[in-house]
Design a protein around this motif. Structure first.
Motif, PDB file in Angstrom:
ATOM      1  N   PHE A   1       0.891  -1.213   0.120  1.00  0.00           N
ATOM      2  CA  PHE A   1      -0.195  -0.163   0.067  1.00  0.00           C
ATOM      3  C   PHE A   1       0.982   1.308  -0.049  1.00  0.00           C
ATOM      4  CE2 PHE A   1      -1.850   3.182   2.599  1.00  0.00           C
ATOM      5  CZ  PHE A   1      -2.976   3.702   1.947  1.00  0.00           C
ATOM      6  N   ARG A   2       0.456   2.232  -0.826  1.00  0.00           N
ATOM      7  CA  ARG A   2       0.974   3.595  -0.668  1.00  0.00           C
ATOM      8  C   ARG A   2       0.228   4.634  -0.684  1.00  0.00           C
ATOM      9  NH1 ARG A   2       6.079   4.756  -4.125  1.00  0.00           N
ATOM     10  NH2 ARG A   2       6.483   7.049  -4.178  1.00  0.00           N
ATOM     11  N   ALA A   3       0.309   5.521   0.642  1.00  0.00           N
ATOM     12  CA  ALA A   3      -0.539   6.466   0.810  1.00  0.00           C
ATOM     13  C   ALA A   3      -0.458   7.414  -0.558  1.00  0.00           C
ATOM     14  CB  ALA A   3      -0.454   7.226   2.102  1.00  0.00           C
ATOM     15  N   GLU A   4      -1.559   8.095  -1.056  1.00  0.00           N
ATOM     16  CA  GLU A   4      -1.781   9.126  -2.169  1.00  0.00           C
ATOM     17  C   GLU A   4      -1.350  10.302  -1.309  1.00  0.00           C
ATOM     18  OE1 GLU A   4      -2.298   8.808  -5.259  1.00  0.00           O
ATOM     19  OE2 GLU A   4      -2.663   6.541  -4.906  1.00  0.00           O
ATOM     20  N   GLY A   5      -0.487  11.203  -1.951  1.00  0.00           N
ATOM     21  CA  GLY A   5      -0.190  12.439  -1.589  1.00  0.00           C
ATOM     22  C   GLY A   5       0.957  12.977  -2.301  1.00  0.00           C
ATOM     23  N   GLU A   6       0.622  14.142  -2.627  1.00  0.00           N
ATOM     24  CA  GLU A   6       1.961  14.930  -3.295  1.00  0.00           C
ATOM     25  C   GLU A   6       2.678  15.992  -2.472  1.00  0.00           C
ATOM     26  OE1 GLU A   6       2.831  14.412  -6.781  1.00  0.00           O
ATOM     27  OE2 GLU A   6       1.207  12.661  -6.627  1.00  0.00           O
ATOM     28  N   GLY A   7       3.882  15.865  -2.778  1.00  0.00           N
ATOM     29  CA  GLY A   7       4.610  17.037  -2.282  1.00  0.00           C
ATOM     30  C   GLY A   7       4.915  16.673  -0.744  1.00  0.00           C
ATOM     31  N   LEU A   8       4.628  15.459  -0.109  1.00  0.00           N
ATOM     32  CA  LEU A   8       5.178  14.834   1.042  1.00  0.00           C
ATOM     33  C   LEU A   8       6.485  14.792   1.005  1.00  0.00           C
ATOM     34  CD1 LEU A   8       2.131  12.682   2.211  1.00  0.00           C
ATOM     35  CD2 LEU A   8       2.597  15.127   2.935  1.00  0.00           C
ATOM     36  N   ASP A   9       7.397  15.265   1.915  1.00  0.00           N
ATOM     37  CA  ASP A   9       8.722  14.608   2.148  1.00  0.00           C
ATOM     38  C   ASP A   9       8.721  13.327   2.554  1.00  0.00           C
ATOM     39  OD1 ASP A   9       8.774  14.170   4.755  1.00  0.00           O
ATOM     40  OD2 ASP A   9       9.647  16.161   5.221  1.00  0.00           O
ATOM     41  N   TRP A  10      10.132  12.544   2.237  1.00  0.00           N
ATOM     42  CA  TRP A  10      10.185  10.987   2.455  1.00  0.00           C
ATOM     43  C   TRP A  10       9.915  10.587   3.629  1.00  0.00           C
ATOM     44  CZ3 TRP A  10      13.111   8.052  -1.082  1.00  0.00           C
ATOM     45  CH2 TRP A  10      13.812   6.728  -0.416  1.00  0.00           C
ATOM     46  N   SER A  11      10.157  11.197   4.919  1.00  0.00           N
ATOM     47  CA  SER A  11       9.736  10.484   6.102  1.00  0.00           C
ATOM     48  C   SER A  11       8.296  10.850   6.040  1.00  0.00           C
ATOM     49  CB  SER A  11      10.310  11.189   7.200  1.00  0.00           C
ATOM     50  OG  SER A  11      11.700  10.828   7.195  1.00  0.00           O
ATOM     51  N   ARG A  12       7.694  11.839   6.003  1.00  0.00           N
ATOM     52  CA  ARG A  12       6.333  12.017   6.142  1.00  0.00           C
ATOM     53  C   ARG A  12       5.556  11.111   5.344  1.00  0.00           C
ATOM     54  NH1 ARG A  12       2.565  16.096   6.669  1.00  0.00           N
ATOM     55  NH2 ARG A  12       0.861  14.753   7.713  1.00  0.00           N
ATOM     56  N   GLU A  13       5.833  10.880   3.931  1.00  0.00           N
ATOM     57  CA  GLU A  13       5.184   9.861   3.232  1.00  0.00           C
ATOM     58  C   GLU A  13       5.180   8.545   3.637  1.00  0.00           C
ATOM     59  OE1 GLU A  13       5.302  10.516  -1.205  1.00  0.00           O
ATOM     60  OE2 GLU A  13       4.441   8.372  -1.341  1.00  0.00           O
ATOM     61  N   PHE A  14       6.332   8.158   4.181  1.00  0.00           N
ATOM     62  CA  PHE A  14       6.319   6.714   4.780  1.00  0.00           C
ATOM     63  C   PHE A  14       5.510   6.840   6.100  1.00  0.00           C
ATOM     64  CE2 PHE A  14      11.073   5.706   3.875  1.00  0.00           C
ATOM     65  CZ  PHE A  14      10.396   5.347   2.454  1.00  0.00           C
ATOM     66  N   SER A  15       5.514   7.791   7.016  1.00  0.00           N
ATOM     67  CA  SER A  15       4.570   7.711   7.911  1.00  0.00           C
ATOM     68  C   SER A  15       3.381   7.754   7.947  1.00  0.00           C
ATOM     69  CB  SER A  15       4.959   9.110   8.933  1.00  0.00           C
ATOM     70  OG  SER A  15       6.131   8.829   9.278  1.00  0.00           O
ATOM     71  N   VAL A  16       2.765   8.375   6.945  1.00  0.00           N
ATOM     72  CA  VAL A  16       1.309   8.275   6.477  1.00  0.00           C
ATOM     73  C   VAL A  16       1.009   7.063   5.542  1.00  0.00           C
ATOM     74  CG1 VAL A  16      -0.533   9.481   5.120  1.00  0.00           C
ATOM     75  CG2 VAL A  16       1.233  10.747   6.147  1.00  0.00           C
ATOM     76  N   THR A  17       1.886   6.528   4.887  1.00  0.00           N
ATOM     77  CA  THR A  17       1.372   5.008   4.268  1.00  0.00           C
ATOM     78  C   THR A  17       1.447   4.129   5.493  1.00  0.00           C
ATOM     79  OG1 THR A  17       2.853   5.863   2.121  1.00  0.00           O
ATOM     80  CG2 THR A  17       2.692   3.455   2.907  1.00  0.00           C
ATOM     81  N   ARG A  18       2.400   4.106   6.366  1.00  0.00           N
ATOM     82  CA  ARG A  18       2.386   3.040   7.288  1.00  0.00           C
ATOM     83  C   ARG A  18       1.308   3.243   8.312  1.00  0.00           C
ATOM     84  NH1 ARG A  18       6.975   0.378   8.116  1.00  0.00           N
ATOM     85  NH2 ARG A  18       7.133   0.764  10.262  1.00  0.00           N
ATOM     86  N   SER A  19       0.636   4.254   8.551  1.00  0.00           N
ATOM     87  CA  SER A  19      -0.355   4.713   9.585  1.00  0.00           C
ATOM     88  C   SER A  19      -1.536   4.149   8.797  1.00  0.00           C
ATOM     89  CB  SER A  19      -0.329   6.188   9.517  1.00  0.00           C
ATOM     90  OG  SER A  19      -1.621   6.590  10.270  1.00  0.00           O
ATOM     91  N   LEU A  20      -1.826   4.229   7.470  1.00  0.00           N
ATOM     92  CA  LEU A  20      -3.006   4.031   6.991  1.00  0.00           C
ATOM     93  C   LEU A  20      -2.927   2.493   6.628  1.00  0.00           C
ATOM     94  CD1 LEU A  20      -3.661   7.026   4.615  1.00  0.00           C
ATOM     95  CD2 LEU A  20      -4.786   6.451   6.720  1.00  0.00           C
ATOM     96  N   GLY A  21      -1.790   2.018   6.137  1.00  0.00           N
ATOM     97  CA  GLY A  21      -1.651   0.714   5.896  1.00  0.00           C
ATOM     98  C   GLY A  21      -1.690  -0.357   6.827  1.00  0.00           C
ATOM     99  N   PHE A  22      -1.514  -0.265   8.137  1.00  0.00           N
ATOM    100  CA  PHE A  22      -1.309  -1.022   9.066  1.00  0.00           C
ATOM    101  C   PHE A  22      -2.487  -1.016  10.204  1.00  0.00           C
ATOM    102  CE2 PHE A  22       3.617  -0.757   9.022  1.00  0.00           C
ATOM    103  CZ  PHE A  22       3.568  -2.051   8.400  1.00  0.00           C
ATOM    104  N   GLY A  23      -3.151  -2.035  10.467  1.00  0.00           N
ATOM    105  CA  GLY A  23      -4.112  -1.753  11.532  1.00  0.00           C
ATOM    106  C   GLY A  23      -3.706  -1.600  13.226  1.00  0.00           C
ATOM    107  N   SER A  24      -4.471  -1.288  13.923  1.00  0.00           N
ATOM    108  CA  SER A  24      -4.403  -0.720  14.956  1.00  0.00           C
ATOM    109  C   SER A  24      -3.394  -1.713  15.970  1.00  0.00           C
ATOM    110  CB  SER A  24      -5.620  -0.747  16.018  1.00  0.00           C
ATOM    111  OG  SER A  24      -5.297  -0.226  17.115  1.00  0.00           O
ATOM    112  N   GLU A  25      -3.481  -3.155  15.912  1.00  0.00           N
ATOM    113  CA  GLU A  25      -2.716  -4.010  16.902  1.00  0.00           C
ATOM    114  C   GLU A  25      -1.437  -4.195  16.177  1.00  0.00           C
ATOM    115  OE1 GLU A  25      -3.150  -5.328  19.614  1.00  0.00           O
ATOM    116  OE2 GLU A  25      -1.200  -6.567  19.588  1.00  0.00           O
ATOM    117  N   VAL A  26      -1.141  -4.046  14.924  1.00  0.00           N
ATOM    118  CA  VAL A  26       0.183  -4.049  14.218  1.00  0.00           C
ATOM    119  C   VAL A  26       0.827  -2.747  14.674  1.00  0.00           C
ATOM    120  CG1 VAL A  26       1.479  -4.024  12.027  1.00  0.00           C
ATOM    121  CG2 VAL A  26      -0.691  -5.335  12.197  1.00  0.00           C
ATOM    122  N   LYS A  27       0.158  -1.914  14.656  1.00  0.00           N
ATOM    123  CA  LYS A  27       0.925  -0.443  14.871  1.00  0.00           C
ATOM    124  C   LYS A  27       1.341  -0.519  16.424  1.00  0.00           C
ATOM    125  CE  LYS A  27      -2.150   2.156  12.851  1.00  0.00           C
ATOM    126  NZ  LYS A  27      -2.930   3.527  12.294  1.00  0.00           N
TER     127      LYS A  27
END
Lengths: 102, 488
Positions: free
Chosen positions: B332-358
């Motif tokens: 999964f990759r979060a849609e989002g333009e102009g996010l920097d490297w770390s921020r894009e990872f953080s949003v991707t992982r935040s939306l891609g993983f469920g609550s227990e995994v996080k």
């Protein structure tokens, strides 16, 4: 780390935010609140291990000790470029597309 | 007359090889059961109906041509969705891998195919195998075939439910802290967690490498033995596999249990254990005694510390393993333009993983971080050493240890999911086995209000033959425990 309230005995909300950032996981305000509370409960339980004296115990990770394992250094069939790129959510020509670095 | 789906897999394979049963007919009967039942049970994430029928017909053609067929000729197998299957979507029950199609087979899947087995589909599980109830799946929970309002156990809940409901004769699960044995117990089937290193983990999507093993789930012991025989053995692509000869465990089966010394583990039958579980376990022990085993008691006080040690190690390894999910090469990759490297990872992982995994990734990161490493991770690994030593010591006196698989009967869906620690506590009887790296089997041993209960036998490293022998002897002496759920 500043003063911690009783409910934040083991980990504060700010620490949760920091560790989540280290793990590159953005948390919502709601998640920060919930995780801080749950982590304190869980870490309180984990702290039970402090009762044990493990000074003389070695940290062993495997049940059956293995020494170095070697295989023949021969070329095998690697994934083709097409196969390697097939699952990428964003790609351009023959490359993975990564977020902006600069 | 019993339905075709109730024919043991080892017998079906024999009939198929001999040309007395068509693989197509055998595979079709499970597909029909699935159509009828899986809308309610939800054991599968993906079913490969056409491909399975095609493979079955190929087996039938080979038989007709007089070819020599493998040990699983025409036998359909359900595979947990964290085990890679070439060309078949492998999701880990996560949004992160919702559309991931592996370009290769896990070694265990290669071995199934080499024995002419037919892959039927991919089973539901807790997201990334993190859970005890199969409720954390991104695709929604699997239901217990014995009672659709109850959990099937986890994390291999789909694999156990599929076998119990006759939607597959055999399935593969993975067991990091009880994920094969727990659902086997809750669904009333047989599940075995092999010795660490007996079965290749190549192609198993990693959660906690030092603890997990792939293993068999089946309706009867002989089928469990057959499936283990096929998947066991050294693999150069997993350098932690042991150099044991791949062979057959069938030779271990049969006969009584004279000479077996079985130790009931006091600490695993403590206050928190449901009275119905204690009673069923005592009857189980009584049966082993009738079969010639000597039953004794053993106290292993260190086991009181197994659960926190397990969770610290599992979460720490998870935080490292799951760092790979960045949404670049796959996933999964979060849609989002102009996010920097770390921020894009953080949003991707935040939306891609469920609550227990996080929860587990963040706590694992914490346990490994500077200042906490010694107090949590290192300490936990040392406690694991102590647990392993304590079990090794007990095996000088006992050939097998006995404990409940689960401290309670299957609980209600939603009952524990909002209280992580309460859910972790359910793993109290299964995690010591993973920390010690030894093998264990869960065997159906009773019912409480129509819900199955399981007995857990634990052996020293590479004692799988012993486990299967004891389980099979029990199965012959108490066939009434090996029942099908009343699903219609």
């Amino acid at each position: 780390m500043g003063e911690k309230s009783k409910a934040e005995k083991h980990i504060s909300r700010r620490e949760v935010e920091h560790v989540a950032w280290l793990a590159r996981i953005e948390l919502s305000e709601e998640e920060k609140k919930l995780y801080t509370q749950q982590f304190n409960q869980i870490l309180a339980y984990f702290s039970k291990l402090a009762e044990l004296d493990t000074e003389e115990v070695p940290p062993e990770l495997h049940v059956v000790s293995l020494v170095n394992v070697y295989r023949d250094d021969k070329v095998e069939k690697p994934l083709s470029r097409g196969e390697a790129l097939k699952n990428a959510p964003k790609k351009r020509e023959e490359y993975f597309e990564a977020p902006k670095i600069l | 007359m019993a339905g075709l789906f109730e024919l043991p897999a080892w017998e079906a394979a024999r009939h198929i090889r001999g040309g007395e049963l068509l693989a197509e007919e055998y595979v079709s009967c499970f597909l029909e059961r699935m159509e009828k039942l899986d809308g309610r049970v939800k054991a599968y994430i993906t079913v490969v109906r056409e491909e399975a029928l095609k493979q079955a017909r190929l087996v039938d053609e080979k038989v007709k041509a007089g070819a020599r067929l493998g040990r699983l000729a025409g036998v359909p197998v359900a595979v947990k969705d964290n085990i890679c299957t070439s060309g078949i979507r492998t999701t880990c029950a996560s949004r992160m891998l919702e559309n991931f199609v592996p370009p290769y087979d896990a070694t265990v899947v290669e071995r199934l195919k080499a024995e002419d087995a037919v892959i039927l589909g991919k089973t539901n599980m807790d997201e990334f195998a993190m859970g005890t109830s199969t409720e954390t799946s991104y695709f929604g929970p699997t239901k217990n075939p014995w009672n659709l309002e109850r959990v099937p156990g986890g994390s291999s809940g789909g694999s156990a439910a599929a076998v119990a409901a006759g939607m597959a004769p055999l399935s593969l699960g993975s067991d990091t802290g009880g994920s094969i044995r727990c659902p086997a117990s809750f669904c009333g089937v047989v599940g075995l967690k092999p010795t660490y290193g007996l079965v290749s983990r190549y192609g198993l999507i990693a959660y906690a490498n030092s603890l997990e093993q792939i293993g068999p789930i089946a309706f009867n012991t002989r089928d469990c033995s057959l499936l283990l025989s096929v998947i066991a053995g050294r693999d150069l692509r997993d350098s932690t596999t042991l150099s044991v000869e791949a062979g057959s465990y069938d030779g271990a089966l049969g006969g009584d249990l004279k000479g077996f010394k079985v130790g009931l583990v006091k600490e695993l039958m403590g206050e928190g254990t449901h009275p119905a579980v204690v009673e069923a376990l005592q009857r189980f022990a009584g049966k082993l005694e009738e079969l010639g085993a000597w039953i004794g008691k053993v106290s292993l006080p260190i086991l009181e510390y197994a659960l926190p040690a397990y969770y610290i190690i599992a979460m720490s390894e998870a935080s490292s393993n799951l760092a790979r999910y960045d949404g670049i090469r796959y996933g999964f990759r979060a849609e989002g333009e102009g996010l920097d490297w770390s921020r894009e990872f953080s949003v991707t992982r935040s939306l891609g993983f469920g609550s227990e995994v996080k929860r587990r990734i963040i706590l694992g990161t914490y346990a490994l971080s500077a200042g906490y490493y010694d107090r949590f991770f290192l300490k936990a690994v040392k406690v694991a050493t102590m647990i392993r030593r304590s079990l090794t010591e007990s095996f000088k006196k006992f050939s097998l240890l006995l404990a409940p698989t689960m401290p309670l009967p299957p609980f209600r869906l939603g009952e524990k999911i909002s209280d992580p620690l309460a859910l972790y506590m359910c793993d109290i009887d299964t995690v010591p086995v993973n920390l010690a790296g030894v093998p264990a089997i869960s065997v159906p041993c009773g019912f409480h209000e129509g819900l199955p209960l399981g007995a857990q036998l634990i052996a020293p490293p590479l004692g799988e033959g012993r486990l299967l022998k004891a389980a099979e002897a029990y199965e012959k002496a108490a066939p009434e425990m090996f029942k099908r759920p009343p699903l219609g």
